[in-house]
Design an enzyme around this catalytic site. Sequence first.
Site, mmCIF file in Angstrom:
data_model
loop_
_atom_site.group_PDB
_atom_site.id
_atom_site.type_symbol
_atom_site.label_atom_id
_atom_site.label_comp_id
_atom_site.label_asym_id
_atom_site.label_seq_id
_atom_site.Cartn_x
_atom_site.Cartn_y
_atom_site.Cartn_z
ATOM 1 N N ASP A 151 -6.958 1.640 7.673
ATOM 2 C CA ASP A 151 -5.646 2.249 7.894
ATOM 3 C C ASP A 151 -5.809 3.758 8.075
ATOM 4 O O ASP A 151 -6.931 4.284 8.096
ATOM 5 C CB ASP A 151 -4.667 1.920 6.762
ATOM 6 C CG ASP A 151 -5.125 2.426 5.394
ATOM 7 O OD1 ASP A 151 -5.929 3.374 5.341
ATOM 8 O OD2 ASP A 151 -4.675 1.881 4.375
ATOM 9 N N ARG A 162 -4.207 -5.138 7.516
ATOM 10 C CA ARG A 162 -5.331 -4.281 7.932
ATOM 11 C C ARG A 162 -6.462 -5.108 8.533
ATOM 12 O O ARG A 162 -7.043 -4.734 9.552
ATOM 13 C CB ARG A 162 -5.848 -3.475 6.733
ATOM 14 C CG ARG A 162 -4.984 -2.275 6.390
ATOM 15 C CD ARG A 162 -5.491 -1.578 5.143
ATOM 16 N NE ARG A 162 -5.283 -2.394 3.961
ATOM 17 C CZ ARG A 162 -6.100 -2.438 2.913
ATOM 18 N NH1 ARG A 162 -7.217 -1.726 2.931
ATOM 19 N NH2 ARG A 162 -5.820 -3.169 1.871
ATOM 20 N N ASP A 216 0.839 -1.200 0.000
ATOM 21 C CA ASP A 216 0.000 0.000 0.000
ATOM 22 C C ASP A 216 0.876 1.254 0.000
ATOM 23 O O ASP A 216 2.003 1.225 0.525
ATOM 24 C CB ASP A 216 -0.902 0.027 1.239
ATOM 25 C CG ASP A 216 -1.959 -1.067 1.208
ATOM 26 O OD1 ASP A 216 -2.274 -1.552 0.100
ATOM 27 O OD2 ASP A 216 -2.469 -1.428 2.284
ATOM 28 N N TYR A 226 6.255 -8.326 8.657
ATOM 29 C CA TYR A 226 5.853 -6.929 8.820
ATOM 30 C C TYR A 226 6.038 -6.470 10.262
ATOM 31 O O TYR A 226 5.941 -7.268 11.203
ATOM 32 C CB TYR A 226 4.368 -6.733 8.468
ATOM 33 C CG TYR A 226 3.998 -7.048 7.050
ATOM 34 C CD1 TYR A 226 4.080 -6.089 6.048
ATOM 35 C CD2 TYR A 226 3.552 -8.327 6.705
ATOM 36 C CE1 TYR A 226 3.730 -6.378 4.738
ATOM 37 C CE2 TYR A 226 3.205 -8.636 5.394
ATOM 38 C CZ TYR A 226 3.298 -7.657 4.422
ATOM 39 O OH TYR A 226 2.956 -7.956 3.132
#
Length: 304
Positions: free
Chosen positions: A90, A181, A48, A76
Amino acid sequence: MAQVKRIRRSVNGILVLDKPRGLTSNAALQKVRWLLNAEKAGHTGSLDPLATGVLPLCFGEATKFSQYLLDADKGYETVMQLGVTTTTGDAEGEIVDRREVNLDASAVEAALPVFRGDILQVPPMYSALKRDGQPLYKLARAGEVVEREPRSVTISRLELLALTTDRATLDVHCSKGTYIRSLVEDLGQTLGCGAHVAELRRTQAGPFALAQSVSLEVLEKAHEEGGAEALDAFLLPVDSGLEHWPLLQLTEHTAYYWLHGQPVRAANAPKFGWMRVQDNEGRFIGIGEVTDDGRIAPRRLVRS
């Protein structure tokens, strides 16, 4: 006066970019491709615009093997904003709810085990998945919400790294197709306060980690000082994304036939599965698979 068409270079290899925040993965790819003046390029799974971190970029012959990096596990580090839910899951979305946060580390730790291992996850509406040819994010922007089938993903590691009054930092290692997310939203719901992704940094993509990555600023400076060729120093070998695969070296004779599309026999070959293949001089020439009769069949070849 007509513009002179830029002649692109034949560039082969993988460059691990530390993608900056604010750029789409494709915009980052096209920027690096321009700096390298490369003919052919592709990336190995979108990040993203909000996200930063490891984005392996494939050039030339390496694009033939990008699918295997797409399928690789990812790592991550994400910062959850607790107590606030948004339309997108987000920080780029509109706030839809605020709740009071009153959590300690033990409460967050107690909520994590249910999200470890094989879990079912509903993809977010703001995603590139398609319904009847339309990306879900386009439907979401038009105010539509459609049913999404839960998908099986694997969270191999989920650890709490830090906690403040309203923010939790998590270390996540997961299978392909995992939406951080969705994970953060589901965890926020379990905690009873809601949450969204405030920051997201990819720390690993398959065999590639942040330590191997290079920033756009470093690439731009190298280009300014030495031109496109100066960036070749940052390229990893074409098969560097497959180094965890078994390696088979062929003789000059068998390599000749293999490169002409014929399955061959090799005394030191694995008994089954896929492998990297080298010629008798140690050059990577493609990937192969063991056939039912024990021969090594070429599946993707590297153009010399």
